[in-house]
Design an enzyme around this catalytic site. Sequence first.
Site, PDB file in Angstrom:
ATOM      1  N   THR A  29       0.815  -1.210   0.000  1.00 43.88           N
ATOM      2  CA  THR A  29       0.000   0.000   0.000  1.00 43.88           C
ATOM      3  C   THR A  29       0.854   1.268   0.000  1.00 43.88           C
ATOM      4  OG1 THR A  29      -0.208  -0.176   2.408  1.00 43.88           O
ATOM      5  CG2 THR A  29      -2.008  -1.084   1.079  1.00 43.88           C
ATOM      6  N   ASN A  31       3.736   1.458  -1.697  1.00 44.42           N
ATOM      7  CA  ASN A  31       4.170   1.578  -3.089  1.00 44.42           C
ATOM      8  C   ASN A  31       3.101   2.252  -3.948  1.00 44.42           C
ATOM      9  OD1 ASN A  31       6.288   0.017  -2.113  1.00 44.42           O
ATOM     10  ND2 ASN A  31       5.561  -1.874  -3.059  1.00 44.42           N
ATOM     11  N   TYR A  99      10.779 -12.657   5.099  1.00 45.92           N
ATOM     12  CA  TYR A  99      10.167 -11.637   5.949  1.00 45.92           C
ATOM     13  C   TYR A  99      10.514 -11.819   7.428  1.00 45.92           C
ATOM     14  CZ  TYR A  99       7.044 -10.494   2.042  1.00 45.92           C
ATOM     15  OH  TYR A  99       6.534 -10.107   0.830  1.00 45.92           O
ATOM     16  N   GLY A 225       0.010  -9.430 -14.672  1.00 48.55           N
ATOM     17  CA  GLY A 225       1.433  -9.292 -14.951  1.00 48.55           C
ATOM     18  C   GLY A 225       1.686  -8.583 -16.265  1.00 48.55           C
ATOM     19  N   ASP A 256       1.680  -2.906  -7.703  1.00 50.52           N
ATOM     20  CA  ASP A 256       1.344  -1.780  -6.830  1.00 50.52           C
ATOM     21  C   ASP A 256       1.429  -0.464  -7.593  1.00 50.52           C
ATOM     22  OD1 ASP A 256       1.281  -3.693  -4.775  1.00 50.52           O
ATOM     23  OD2 ASP A 256       3.391  -3.327  -4.271  1.00 50.52           O
TER      24      ASP A 256
END
Length: 305
Positions: A29, A31, A99, A225, A256
């Site tokens: 969000t 980006n 992550y 994509g 994004d």
Amino acid sequence: MRSIASIGECMLELTGEDADWRLAHSGDTFNVLWAMRALLASQDATDYVSAFGDDAFSAQQLSFFAENGIGTAASPRIAGARPGLYAITLDGAERSFTYWRADAAARKLADDPAMLAKSLENRSLVYFSGITVAILEGKARQTLFDAVVAARAAGSFVAFDPNYRPRLWPSQDAARTAIEAALTVADIALPTYPDEQALFGDASLEKTAERLTHAGVREIVVKDGSEPALVLTEGGTQSVPATHVAHPVDTTGAGDSFNGGYLAARLLGHDPIEAAERAHRVAAAVVQVRGALAPFPALKAAFEA
């Protein structure tokens, strides 16, 4: 003057390899908001609504926002908390992520309903994603939905990208239930077809658009994509080809940035087809740089080309 609030988690981003790692700031969000900040007028307000820690990395992140004209509205500062972190590794232009985010400050973004509501007051557009929903649990998730519903009732348009990330959910059923609930409060949906296929079993972009129409969404753009996007409005559907990039460098943040380009174009008065064409050009600019954030001039040039 337009006023945009994007809700979610901005993380520390590590890109590179071996001893040559670069630290940046990114999150789905964020980006989107970055692209909108690049494309909208300087007087338009762009706020990232989240929760932040009080450590040195949080201070660096907030300084980065301010330096680039991005506010944080009434987002809380959480004592002892810190940002989440992820590292990108590349295989050619395709990326994978590792992550560290379980105790990130952003998970507390909806702990104070009054502050969240204040952050969403008088907005032209409120944006959030499936990742925003996924990092919240129980009461906090409902607080988010309530705040978005209230903003919408007060006149804000609401845009949502389901952005399904399996590792953030305890099960597919939990993800489906939460994302379906989020769609009921959205005016614009910006899903990615492979995500929708994985979560809902959609057989085509058209099936994704049909399902979201039944959920009550009036404007839908199904991304795929580097393949054409499918745009659905009250006037029907149309396929919009992507902008070809012969030698992509890094696909991080492409979807994004498409969302940011599309929403900026709609706020500037372009119709959905023109908005999708501009959004494809913005996404193409992003895949030609490392990391998720392309420089503002590159985004602006692509948008206006």
